[in-house]
Motif scaffolding. Structure first.
Motif, mmCIF file in Angstrom:
data_model
loop_
_atom_site.group_PDB
_atom_site.id
_atom_site.type_symbol
_atom_site.label_atom_id
_atom_site.label_comp_id
_atom_site.label_asym_id
_atom_site.label_seq_id
_atom_site.Cartn_x
_atom_site.Cartn_y
_atom_site.Cartn_z
ATOM 1 N N ALA A 95 0.810 -1.220 0.000
ATOM 2 C CA ALA A 95 0.000 0.000 0.000
ATOM 3 C C ALA A 95 0.844 1.271 0.000
ATOM 4 C CB ALA A 95 -0.936 0.004 1.210
ATOM 5 N N ILE A 96 1.973 1.254 0.700
ATOM 6 C CA ILE A 96 2.781 2.470 0.821
ATOM 7 C C ILE A 96 3.303 2.954 -0.540
ATOM 8 C CG2 ILE A 96 4.907 3.419 1.771
ATOM 9 C CD1 ILE A 96 2.580 3.299 3.740
ATOM 10 N N PRO A 97 3.857 2.072 -1.400
ATOM 11 C CA PRO A 97 4.262 2.563 -2.728
ATOM 12 C C PRO A 97 3.096 3.154 -3.519
ATOM 13 C CG PRO A 97 5.168 0.382 -2.324
ATOM 14 C CD PRO A 97 4.205 0.657 -1.224
ATOM 15 N N LEU A 98 1.940 2.504 -3.452
ATOM 16 C CA LEU A 98 0.761 3.037 -4.138
ATOM 17 C C LEU A 98 0.387 4.410 -3.597
ATOM 18 C CD1 LEU A 98 -1.702 0.015 -4.506
ATOM 19 C CD2 LEU A 98 -0.577 1.285 -6.340
ATOM 20 N N LEU A 99 0.440 4.554 -2.281
ATOM 21 C CA LEU A 99 0.105 5.832 -1.657
ATOM 22 C C LEU A 99 1.053 6.930 -2.126
ATOM 23 C CD1 LEU A 99 -1.454 7.508 0.458
ATOM 24 C CD2 LEU A 99 0.208 6.708 2.162
ATOM 25 N N ILE A 100 2.351 6.648 -2.116
ATOM 26 C CA ILE A 100 3.350 7.645 -2.505
ATOM 27 C C ILE A 100 3.149 8.076 -3.956
ATOM 28 C CG2 ILE A 100 5.816 8.034 -2.888
ATOM 29 C CD1 ILE A 100 6.361 6.164 -0.521
ATOM 30 N N VAL A 101 2.996 7.111 -4.850
ATOM 31 C CA VAL A 101 2.875 7.421 -6.279
ATOM 32 C C VAL A 101 1.548 8.111 -6.579
ATOM 33 C CG1 VAL A 101 2.898 6.466 -8.608
ATOM 34 C CG2 VAL A 101 4.387 5.488 -6.859
ATOM 35 N N ALA A 102 0.471 7.660 -5.949
ATOM 36 C CA ALA A 102 -0.835 8.291 -6.182
ATOM 37 C C ALA A 102 -0.864 9.718 -5.643
ATOM 38 C CB ALA A 102 -1.936 7.456 -5.534
ATOM 39 N N ILE A 103 -0.206 9.964 -4.514
ATOM 40 C CA ILE A 103 -0.106 11.333 -3.992
ATOM 41 C C ILE A 103 0.659 12.203 -4.983
ATOM 42 C CG2 ILE A 103 1.032 12.752 -2.237
ATOM 43 C CD1 ILE A 103 -1.544 11.630 -1.224
ATOM 44 N N GLY A 104 1.734 11.639 -5.547
ATOM 45 C CA GLY A 104 2.476 12.371 -6.571
ATOM 46 C C GLY A 104 1.610 12.695 -7.766
ATOM 47 N N ALA A 118 -5.316 4.267 -10.873
ATOM 48 C CA ALA A 118 -6.618 3.774 -10.416
ATOM 49 C C ALA A 118 -6.892 4.220 -8.982
ATOM 50 C CB ALA A 118 -6.659 2.244 -10.520
ATOM 51 N N VAL A 119 -5.862 4.177 -8.141
ATOM 52 C CA VAL A 119 -6.003 4.642 -6.757
ATOM 53 C C VAL A 119 -6.356 6.128 -6.736
ATOM 54 C CG1 VAL A 119 -4.722 5.100 -4.618
ATOM 55 C CG2 VAL A 119 -4.487 2.892 -5.763
ATOM 56 N N LEU A 120 -5.707 6.900 -7.604
ATOM 57 C CA LEU A 120 -5.980 8.335 -7.687
ATOM 58 C C LEU A 120 -7.431 8.595 -8.072
ATOM 59 C CD1 LEU A 120 -4.827 11.297 -7.840
ATOM 60 C CD2 LEU A 120 -4.486 10.853 -10.270
ATOM 61 N N ILE A 121 -7.923 7.870 -9.064
ATOM 62 C CA ILE A 121 -9.308 8.060 -9.513
ATOM 63 C C ILE A 121 -10.291 7.607 -8.444
ATOM 64 C CG2 ILE A 121 -11.018 7.353 -11.238
ATOM 65 C CD1 ILE A 121 -8.670 7.069 -13.221
ATOM 66 N N PHE A 122 -10.012 6.437 -7.856
ATOM 67 C CA PHE A 122 -10.869 5.917 -6.789
ATOM 68 C C PHE A 122 -10.883 6.882 -5.605
ATOM 69 C CE2 PHE A 122 -11.482 2.359 -3.473
ATOM 70 C CZ PHE A 122 -12.854 2.545 -3.479
ATOM 71 N N GLY A 123 -9.733 7.503 -5.329
ATOM 72 C CA GLY A 123 -9.631 8.459 -4.234
ATOM 73 C C GLY A 123 -10.144 9.836 -4.580
ATOM 74 N N GLN A 124 -10.646 10.025 -5.817
ATOM 75 C CA GLN A 124 -11.268 11.270 -6.268
ATOM 76 C C GLN A 124 -10.346 12.471 -6.083
ATOM 77 O OE1 GLN A 124 -15.027 11.419 -4.223
ATOM 78 N NE2 GLN A 124 -15.975 9.928 -5.603
ATOM 79 N N TRP A 125 -9.048 12.269 -6.305
ATOM 80 C CA TRP A 125 -8.059 13.344 -6.280
ATOM 81 C C TRP A 125 -7.987 14.048 -4.930
ATOM 82 C CZ3 TRP A 125 -11.421 12.173 -10.168
ATOM 83 C CH2 TRP A 125 -10.862 11.763 -11.373
ATOM 84 N N ARG A 126 -8.338 13.351 -3.863
ATOM 85 C CA ARG A 126 -8.291 13.905 -2.507
ATOM 86 C C ARG A 126 -7.374 13.035 -1.655
ATOM 87 N NH1 ARG A 126 -10.613 16.826 -5.427
ATOM 88 N NH2 ARG A 126 -12.473 18.084 -5.048
ATOM 89 N N SER A 127 -6.461 13.646 -0.921
ATOM 90 C CA SER A 127 -5.427 12.901 -0.205
ATOM 91 C C SER A 127 -6.000 11.892 0.786
ATOM 92 C CB SER A 127 -4.481 13.870 0.517
ATOM 93 O OG SER A 127 -5.214 14.768 1.349
ATOM 94 N N GLY A 128 -7.033 12.267 1.529
ATOM 95 C CA GLY A 128 -7.615 11.347 2.507
ATOM 96 C C GLY A 128 -8.215 10.113 1.848
ATOM 97 N N ILE A 156 -7.439 9.030 -1.130
ATOM 98 C CA ILE A 156 -6.345 8.285 -1.754
ATOM 99 C C ILE A 156 -5.707 7.341 -0.742
ATOM 100 C CG2 ILE A 156 -3.989 8.550 -2.658
ATOM 101 C CD1 ILE A 156 -4.975 11.030 -4.142
ATOM 102 N N LEU A 157 -5.559 7.794 0.491
ATOM 103 C CA LEU A 157 -5.017 6.929 1.556
ATOM 104 C C LEU A 157 -5.862 5.676 1.714
ATOM 105 C CD1 LEU A 157 -3.054 6.508 3.989
ATOM 106 C CD2 LEU A 157 -4.760 7.713 5.383
ATOM 107 N N MET A 158 -7.184 5.848 1.797
ATOM 108 C CA MET A 158 -8.064 4.688 1.958
ATOM 109 C C MET A 158 -8.021 3.784 0.727
ATOM 110 S SD MET A 158 -11.378 6.291 3.941
ATOM 111 C CE MET A 158 -11.660 7.615 2.752
ATOM 112 N N ALA A 159 -7.982 4.383 -0.448
ATOM 113 C CA ALA A 159 -7.928 3.596 -1.676
ATOM 114 C C ALA A 159 -6.634 2.799 -1.770
ATOM 115 C CB ALA A 159 -8.058 4.516 -2.883
ATOM 116 N N ALA A 160 -5.527 3.411 -1.365
ATOM 117 C CA ALA A 160 -4.231 2.723 -1.419
ATOM 118 C C ALA A 160 -4.229 1.499 -0.517
ATOM 119 C CB ALA A 160 -3.116 3.682 -1.027
ATOM 120 N N PHE A 161 -4.806 1.630 0.655
ATOM 121 C CA PHE A 161 -4.826 0.485 1.565
ATOM 122 C C PHE A 161 -5.833 -0.570 1.115
ATOM 123 C CE2 PHE A 161 -2.340 3.199 4.233
ATOM 124 C CZ PHE A 161 -1.547 2.305 4.935
ATOM 125 N N PHE A 162 -6.887 -0.153 0.458
ATOM 126 C CA PHE A 162 -7.816 -1.143 -0.115
ATOM 127 C C PHE A 162 -7.106 -2.003 -1.151
ATOM 128 C CE2 PHE A 162 -10.581 -2.132 -3.743
ATOM 129 C CZ PHE A 162 -11.478 -3.011 -3.138
#
Length: 317
Positions: free
Chosen positions: A15-24, A238-248, A250-256
């Motif tokens: 999840a952490i790599p996904l979180l970092i890249v999606a935040i970027g 996909a995580v970025l889209i699922f997270g609707q471009w919002r950091s919070g 995106i965090l939940m999407a990355a862990f999902f």
């Protein structure tokens, strides 16, 4: 409880790599530039970072080596992303084509250089970065075994990146300008904001974080680099889209998606899943099936944070 601890620890690795890249990717998208090149940038960052570890693993040991490799991977990712920024902002090229070109170039470049230098495309490295237990914090009941045992320092780097992004996007002048350039570039330009400069910053930040994410993905999951990050750049989108471009979100999407990836790769260590008469090929498809399902439902209600009716290049200087 030991199985639960194992699942959470493995989820962190994915999840952490996904979180970092999606935040970027969020930084880039918020500025008004779609960064499809995340996969290629991850490959480049991981390639140089792992090569650095391979060269210096006998002279520099411990967490210092990993931190230096993370910094180098981030720098390489930022430099490589300049190509996408130049094509998108200055040349006003199709962002999808520009990103796809970088995705195709990166693995070919990594394979060619690796073979030219060492004769093989695989770059081996010794994983000396595993932390069995963080002093003091690892002894905390429940929380300690979950988050501070059998971990990597990159986990805490990823959480730090998320916290900085959550604050910067909403609470700083830079975050306000970034969002303005993505949503209303004409209005931002009319009040003196350098739209092109802000968009360059957004793309470079996304490149830095994607480069770091590439290294962070490889280190806990392998002992060699083979010019691939297993499609994580596309999964981060996909995580970025699922997270609707919002950091919070995106965090939940990355862990999902991290949990889905854990079920796919470590199902044999989970007694309930191991006992089911399901072929391992089915488990391996779980993250990608989940991605398709999630995107089908989330895309109906989500939209990139850019104002409709405003041309992309309006306001660029």
């Amino acid at each position: 409880m030991s199985v639960l601890y194992f699942i959470i620890q493995q989820t962190m690795y994915f999840a952490i790599p996904l979180l970092i890249v999606a935040i970027g990717a969020m930084y880039s998208e918020r500025s008004g530039v779609i960064n499809i090149a995340l996969e290629g940038i991850m490959v480049m960052g991981a390639f140089v970072g792992i090569f650095f570890i391979n060269i210096f693993q006998n002279s520099i040991s411990g967490q210092l080596l990993l931190i230096l490799a993370v910094l180098i991977a981030g720098a390489v990712g930022g430099i490589f992303s300049l190509l996408h920024a130049f094509a998108s902002v200055n040349m006003k090229a199709d962002q999808t084509i520009s990103g796809t070109a970088l995705n195709m170039f990166a693995p070919a470049f990594a394979i060619y250089v690796a073979r030219m230098i060492q004769g093989t495309q695989q770059i081996p490295f010794a994983d000396t970065f595993y932390i069995s237990k963080v002093p003091v914090l690892g002894s905390i009941p429940v929380i300690g075994p979950m988050f501070f045992q059998n971990c990597y320092i990159t986990t805490f780097i990823g959480i730090g990146i998320f916290l900085v992004a959550a604050f910067a996007i909403k609470r700083t002048r830079f975050g306000l300008r970034l969002r303005a350039c993505g949503e209303h570039p004409g209005a931002a330009d009319s009040v003196g904001v350098n739209v092109a400069g802000i968009r360059y910053a957004g793309v470079i930040i996304s490149g830095v974080l994607a480069g770091i994410g590439g290294l962070v993905f490889v280190v806990p999951t392998s002992t060699n680099f083979n010019a691939t990050v297993a499609g994580y750049g596309f999964l981060a989108i996909a995580v970025l889209i699922f997270g609707q471009w919002r950091s919070g979100k995106i965090l939940m999407a990355a862990f999902f998606f991290g949990i889905m990836k854990t079920l796919a790769s470590a199902y044999s260590a989970i007694p309930i899943l191991k006992s089911l008469p399901i072929p391992n090929e089915i488990y391996k498809t779980i993250p990608y099936i989940a991605t398709l399902i999630v995107l089908i439902f989330s895309s109906k209600n989500s939209q990139a944070p850019r104002a409709e009716g405003i041309p992309y290049d309006k306001g660029s200087r």
